[in-house]
Design a protein around this motif. Structure first.
Motif, PDB file in Angstrom:
ATOM      1  N   ILE A   1       0.833  -1.218   0.000  1.00  0.00           N
ATOM      2  CA  ILE A   1       0.000   0.000   0.000  1.00  0.00           C
ATOM      3  C   ILE A   1       0.863   1.262   0.000  1.00  0.00           C
ATOM      4  CG2 ILE A   1      -1.738   1.332   1.316  1.00  0.00           C
ATOM      5  CD1 ILE A   1      -2.593  -1.529   2.415  1.00  0.00           C
ATOM      6  N   HIS A   2       1.811   1.327   0.926  1.00  0.00           N
ATOM      7  CA  HIS A   2       2.652   2.530   1.049  1.00  0.00           C
ATOM      8  C   HIS A   2       3.844   2.400   0.101  1.00  0.00           C
ATOM      9  CE1 HIS A   2       0.119   3.209   4.431  1.00  0.00           C
ATOM     10  NE2 HIS A   2       0.584   2.143   5.060  1.00  0.00           N
ATOM     11  N   LYS A   3       3.695   2.970  -1.081  1.00  0.00           N
ATOM     12  CA  LYS A   3       4.672   2.712  -2.143  1.00  0.00           C
ATOM     13  C   LYS A   3       6.040   3.341  -1.881  1.00  0.00           C
ATOM     14  CE  LYS A   3       1.774   0.322  -4.560  1.00  0.00           C
ATOM     15  NZ  LYS A   3       1.856  -1.137  -4.499  1.00  0.00           N
ATOM     16  N   ASN A   4       6.111   4.256  -0.914  1.00  0.00           N
ATOM     17  CA  ASN A   4       7.432   4.853  -0.623  1.00  0.00           C
ATOM     18  C   ASN A   4       8.149   4.162   0.549  1.00  0.00           C
ATOM     19  OD1 ASN A   4       5.472   5.848   0.993  1.00  0.00           O
ATOM     20  ND2 ASN A   4       5.961   8.030   0.711  1.00  0.00           N
ATOM     21  N   ILE A   5       7.651   2.990   0.929  1.00  0.00           N
ATOM     22  CA  ILE A   5       8.350   2.159   1.930  1.00  0.00           C
ATOM     23  C   ILE A   5       8.849   0.894   1.226  1.00  0.00           C
ATOM     24  CG2 ILE A   5       8.118   0.868   4.088  1.00  0.00           C
ATOM     25  CD1 ILE A   5       6.195   2.877   5.069  1.00  0.00           C
ATOM     26  N   TYR A   6      10.131   0.605   1.400  1.00  0.00           N
ATOM     27  CA  TYR A   6      10.783  -0.461   0.630  1.00  0.00           C
ATOM     28  C   TYR A   6      11.521  -1.457   1.538  1.00  0.00           C
ATOM     29  CZ  TYR A   6      10.333   2.766  -3.352  1.00  0.00           C
ATOM     30  OH  TYR A   6       9.861   3.610  -4.318  1.00  0.00           O
ATOM     31  N   VAL A   7      11.797  -2.617   0.950  1.00  0.00           N
ATOM     32  CA  VAL A   7      12.642  -3.614   1.621  1.00  0.00           C
ATOM     33  C   VAL A   7      13.781  -3.992   0.665  1.00  0.00           C
ATOM     34  CG1 VAL A   7      11.205  -5.565   0.822  1.00  0.00           C
ATOM     35  CG2 VAL A   7      12.653  -5.856   2.838  1.00  0.00           C
ATOM     36  N   PHE A   8      14.969  -4.232   1.236  1.00  0.00           N
ATOM     37  CA  PHE A   8      16.126  -4.708   0.450  1.00  0.00           C
ATOM     38  C   PHE A   8      16.865  -5.679   1.376  1.00  0.00           C
ATOM     39  CE2 PHE A   8      20.583  -4.050  -1.129  1.00  0.00           C
ATOM     40  CZ  PHE A   8      20.376  -4.481  -2.426  1.00  0.00           C
ATOM     41  N   ASN A   9      16.656  -6.964   1.169  1.00  0.00           N
ATOM     42  CA  ASN A   9      17.073  -7.928   2.193  1.00  0.00           C
ATOM     43  C   ASN A   9      17.182  -9.331   1.570  1.00  0.00           C
ATOM     44  OD1 ASN A   9      17.442  -9.259   4.721  1.00  0.00           O
ATOM     45  ND2 ASN A   9      16.087  -7.822   5.752  1.00  0.00           N
ATOM     46  N   GLY A  10      17.352 -10.339   2.431  1.00  0.00           N
ATOM     47  CA  GLY A  10      17.274 -11.744   2.016  1.00  0.00           C
ATOM     48  C   GLY A  10      18.505 -12.270   1.287  1.00  0.00           C
ATOM     49  N   PHE A  11      19.701 -11.722   1.610  1.00  0.00           N
ATOM     50  CA  PHE A  11      20.898 -12.141   0.870  1.00  0.00           C
ATOM     51  C   PHE A  11      21.508 -13.440   1.386  1.00  0.00           C
ATOM     52  CE2 PHE A  11      20.256  -7.772  -0.365  1.00  0.00           C
ATOM     53  CZ  PHE A  11      20.306  -7.915  -1.738  1.00  0.00           C
ATOM     54  N   GLY A  12      20.867 -14.050   2.357  1.00  0.00           N
ATOM     55  CA  GLY A  12      21.207 -15.415   2.789  1.00  0.00           C
ATOM     56  C   GLY A  12      22.677 -15.661   3.010  1.00  0.00           C
ATOM     57  N   THR A  13      23.234 -16.607   2.249  1.00  0.00           N
ATOM     58  CA  THR A  13      24.632 -16.992   2.435  1.00  0.00           C
ATOM     59  C   THR A  13      25.560 -16.220   1.498  1.00  0.00           C
ATOM     60  OG1 THR A  13      24.359 -18.722   0.790  1.00  0.00           O
ATOM     61  CG2 THR A  13      24.034 -19.375   3.068  1.00  0.00           C
ATOM     62  N   LYS A  14      25.008 -15.338   0.665  1.00  0.00           N
ATOM     63  CA  LYS A  14      25.826 -14.804  -0.441  1.00  0.00           C
ATOM     64  C   LYS A  14      25.754 -13.299  -0.613  1.00  0.00           C
ATOM     65  CE  LYS A  14      26.271 -18.876  -3.147  1.00  0.00           C
ATOM     66  NZ  LYS A  14      27.597 -19.262  -3.090  1.00  0.00           N
ATOM     67  N   ALA A  15      25.728 -12.546   0.468  1.00  0.00           N
ATOM     68  CA  ALA A  15      25.580 -11.084   0.341  1.00  0.00           C
ATOM     69  C   ALA A  15      26.728 -10.444  -0.437  1.00  0.00           C
ATOM     70  CB  ALA A  15      25.473 -10.455   1.721  1.00  0.00           C
ATOM     71  N   VAL A  16      27.942 -10.955  -0.263  1.00  0.00           N
ATOM     72  CA  VAL A  16      29.105 -10.334  -0.922  1.00  0.00           C
ATOM     73  C   VAL A  16      28.940 -10.365  -2.442  1.00  0.00           C
ATOM     74  CG1 VAL A  16      31.580 -10.668  -1.374  1.00  0.00           C
ATOM     75  CG2 VAL A  16      30.723 -10.716   0.963  1.00  0.00           C
ATOM     76  N   MET A  17      28.518 -11.516  -2.967  1.00  0.00           N
ATOM     77  CA  MET A  17      28.378 -11.650  -4.409  1.00  0.00           C
ATOM     78  C   MET A  17      27.115 -11.003  -4.957  1.00  0.00           C
ATOM     79  SD  MET A  17      29.704 -15.412  -5.507  1.00  0.00           S
ATOM     80  CE  MET A  17      28.600 -15.621  -6.848  1.00  0.00           C
ATOM     81  N   LEU A  18      26.031 -11.042  -4.169  1.00  0.00           N
ATOM     82  CA  LEU A  18      24.742 -10.609  -4.720  1.00  0.00           C
ATOM     83  C   LEU A  18      24.398  -9.146  -4.465  1.00  0.00           C
ATOM     84  CD1 LEU A  18      22.466 -13.673  -3.782  1.00  0.00           C
ATOM     85  CD2 LEU A  18      23.615 -13.221  -5.946  1.00  0.00           C
ATOM     86  N   ALA A  19      24.735  -8.628  -3.282  1.00  0.00           N
ATOM     87  CA  ALA A  19      24.223  -7.302  -2.896  1.00  0.00           C
ATOM     88  C   ALA A  19      24.684  -6.168  -3.830  1.00  0.00           C
ATOM     89  CB  ALA A  19      24.561  -7.007  -1.438  1.00  0.00           C
ATOM     90  N   PRO A  20      25.961  -6.142  -4.306  1.00  0.00           N
ATOM     91  CA  PRO A  20      26.335  -5.040  -5.208  1.00  0.00           C
ATOM     92  C   PRO A  20      25.512  -5.025  -6.504  1.00  0.00           C
ATOM     93  CG  PRO A  20      28.293  -6.086  -4.307  1.00  0.00           C
ATOM     94  CD  PRO A  20      27.132  -6.967  -3.941  1.00  0.00           C
ATOM     95  N   TYR A  21      25.295  -6.204  -7.093  1.00  0.00           N
ATOM     96  CA  TYR A  21      24.518  -6.278  -8.335  1.00  0.00           C
ATOM     97  C   TYR A  21      23.071  -5.845  -8.079  1.00  0.00           C
ATOM     98  CZ  TYR A  21      22.164  -8.280 -12.392  1.00  0.00           C
ATOM     99  OH  TYR A  21      21.389  -8.440 -13.516  1.00  0.00           O
ATOM    100  N   PHE A  22      22.483  -6.412  -7.000  1.00  0.00           N
ATOM    101  CA  PHE A  22      21.063  -6.125  -6.762  1.00  0.00           C
ATOM    102  C   PHE A  22      20.835  -4.724  -6.207  1.00  0.00           C
ATOM    103  CE2 PHE A  22      20.598 -10.628  -7.557  1.00  0.00           C
ATOM    104  CZ  PHE A  22      19.528 -10.559  -8.440  1.00  0.00           C
ATOM    105  N   SER A  23      21.844  -4.113  -5.628  1.00  0.00           N
ATOM    106  CA  SER A  23      21.697  -2.716  -5.209  1.00  0.00           C
ATOM    107  C   SER A  23      21.469  -1.852  -6.448  1.00  0.00           C
ATOM    108  CB  SER A  23      22.960  -2.277  -4.449  1.00  0.00           C
ATOM    109  OG  SER A  23      22.961  -0.898  -4.276  1.00  0.00           O
ATOM    110  N   LYS A  24      22.219  -2.120  -7.504  1.00  0.00           N
ATOM    111  CA  LYS A  24      22.059  -1.358  -8.759  1.00  0.00           C
ATOM    112  C   LYS A  24      20.688  -1.643  -9.381  1.00  0.00           C
ATOM    113  CE  LYS A  24      26.762  -0.232  -9.417  1.00  0.00           C
ATOM    114  NZ  LYS A  24      27.032  -0.455  -8.002  1.00  0.00           N
ATOM    115  N   HIS A  25      20.316  -2.905  -9.366  1.00  0.00           N
ATOM    116  CA  HIS A  25      19.009  -3.322  -9.906  1.00  0.00           C
ATOM    117  C   HIS A  25      17.874  -2.626  -9.138  1.00  0.00           C
ATOM    118  CE1 HIS A  25      16.185  -6.072 -11.774  1.00  0.00           C
ATOM    119  NE2 HIS A  25      15.795  -6.554 -10.609  1.00  0.00           N
ATOM    120  N   PHE A  26      17.998  -2.588  -7.820  1.00  0.00           N
ATOM    121  CA  PHE A  26      16.984  -1.993  -6.950  1.00  0.00           C
ATOM    122  C   PHE A  26      16.933  -0.459  -7.129  1.00  0.00           C
ATOM    123  CE2 PHE A  26      15.966  -0.382  -2.575  1.00  0.00           C
ATOM    124  CZ  PHE A  26      14.652  -0.820  -2.531  1.00  0.00           C
ATOM    125  N   CYS A  27      18.112   0.169  -7.239  1.00  0.00           N
ATOM    126  CA  CYS A  27      18.162   1.635  -7.435  1.00  0.00           C
ATOM    127  C   CYS A  27      17.454   2.016  -8.734  1.00  0.00           C
ATOM    128  CB  CYS A  27      19.603   2.139  -7.490  1.00  0.00           C
ATOM    129  SG  CYS A  27      20.364   2.179  -5.857  1.00  0.00           S
TER     130      CYS A  27
END
Ligand SMILES: Cc1cc2nc3c(=O)[nH]c(=O)nc-3n(C[C@H](O)[C@H](O)[C@H](O)COP(=O)(O)OP(=O)(O)OC[C@H]3O[C@@H](n4cnc5c(N)ncnc54)[C@H](O)[C@@H]3O)c2cc1C
Length: 351
Positions: free
Chosen positions: A303-329
């Motif tokens: 409902i509140h479109k200006n509230i977001y989540v960026f999470n769930g990187f499990g065992t692989k935050a180092v490999m995944l978070a930089p790529y998905f940060s760009k995707h999310f931005c």
């Protein structure tokens, strides 16, 4: 009231990487984090490994995420004037002849970019090993504690850091902006790691957090310069004769307390692989923020479109978070849609 474009809750790997990307785009950011709360990034070994050993397949999206990971941490190295990436081969000690045969097969095609074709005989470099082994060449680790400390420093210098526990009850939502205590922001992004299970805005997300423990040992006789792996890892640290050993998995106890059980599990594994005496100098525990489908989770509130989540990187935050940060931005700028695999909408009830 101080105005910010973004408030980011949580300064683990996810919140740190995202906040740096937003600042780079000249956005004003406030990161709120309580350094005393549970933080799995501080415990992470920081290993990046493009290979899933269980099935000898490429780790999910590794061909896409690895180049972005290198680019991100190289830029961070320049920004902080410090070394963060430590390329280090992984020595995969084969558990069986079948694994060795499969390894040979996979070097020809799908894993040829990541693993060396050559099979090494146990009697050569690592004479104490009972089995042959192969090398994953495109692997290594990131010094995560250093990255987190430097990021916090940088945020403080840019008046972008507040050390406190974020209280969900103090959020006031308007159409155009969100108020939080003395601040207002255009967008509020939650990156609280496994503590997101207590976030009232994203109750629908099905997390399956997994506690993990690691040991730091001192061993003079072990001359390993690569990361040894045989269903657990021994990671040589920059400090001479120091190694990180891990990690365990526990889905029942989700505290940050270290346990004798995990210590026993890890020392049993160590004792079967290396014949040397060692001293345990540290034991740490953290809880990985995994989801039930083992994919990251990002997007906005139903409902509140200006509230977001960026999470769930499990065992692989180092490999995944930089790529998905760009995707999310790109998504929050309305420039592109999220991949369905990672979109929080997958947890919302279908209309
Ligand atoms: C033993 C172990 C080994 C690991 N090894 C690796 C590895 O080798 N490679 C790899 O890529 N990954 C590894 N991981 C996984 C990695 O640690 C996680 O994927 C990553 O740390 C998740 O980062 P995060 O930012 O989402 O969460 P976290 O690091 O947990 O950060 C969340 C932050 O939010 C803050 N927070 C939460 N709620 C609030 C609130 N209400 N107010 C203020 N602050 C709040 C917390 O204090 C914390 O600082 C390992 C994990 C463990 C446990």
């Amino acid at each position: 009231m101080e105005k910010k474009d973004f408030i980011v809750v949580g300064q683990g790997l996810a919140g740190s990487i995202l906040a740096l990307d937003l600042l780079k785009q000249n956005k004003s950011v406030l990161v709120i984090d309580n350094g005393e709360l549970s933080n799995s990034s501080r415990v992470a070994a920081g290993i990046y490994n493009p290979v899933v050993f269980k099935r000898l397949t490429q780790s999910w999206m590794a061909d896409k995420t690895m180049p972005v990971m290198f680019e991100f941490f190289k830029e961070a190295e320049k920004l902080f004037n410090t070394k963060l990436i430590h390329p280090t081969k992984i020595t995969r000690v084969f558990a069986s002849e079948q694994e060795e045969l499969l390894w040979k097969k996979k070097t020809v095609n799908e894993l040829s970019d990541f693993i060396d074709a050559e099979i090494h005989l146990a009697e050569n470099e690592y004479t104490f090993l009972n089995n042959n082994y192969g090398f994953v060449s495109q692997a290594g680790f990131v010094d995560v504690p250093c990255f987190l400390a430097r990021t916090q420093n940088y945020l403080e210098q840019h008046t972008a850091y507040l050390n406190e526990t974020f209280s969900y009850e103090d959020v006031v939502i308007n159409k155009q902006e969100i108020m939080y205590k003395d601040y207002s922001c255009g967008k509020l992004i939650f990156c609280e790691g496994h503590l997101a299970t207590q976030n009232p805005f994203f109750k629908e997300i099905k997390f399956k957090p997994a506690k993990g423990e690691v040991l730091t040992i001192y061993c003079e006789e072990l001359k390993a310069t690569s990361i040894l792996n045989k269903d657990f890892f021994i990671l040589p640290l920059p400090e001479a004769h120091h190694f990180k050993v891990g990690a365990t998995y526990n889905w029942d106890d989700l505290t940050d307390e270290v346990s004798n059980e995990a210590k026993q599990t890890l020392t049993d594994k160590l004792n079967t692989l290396i014949p040397f005496s060692y001293k345990i100098i540290n034991q740490q525990a953290g809880v990985r923020p995994s989801t039930i489908d083992r994919r990251p989770v990002m997007g906005n509130h139903s409902i509140h479109k200006n509230i977001y989540v960026f999470n769930g990187f499990g065992t692989k935050a180092v490999m995944l978070a930089p790529y998905f940060s760009k995707h999310f931005c790109s998504f929050i700028e309305n420039k592109s849609e999220l991949f369905l695999d990672v979109d929080v909408k997958r947890f919302y009830a279908r209309e």
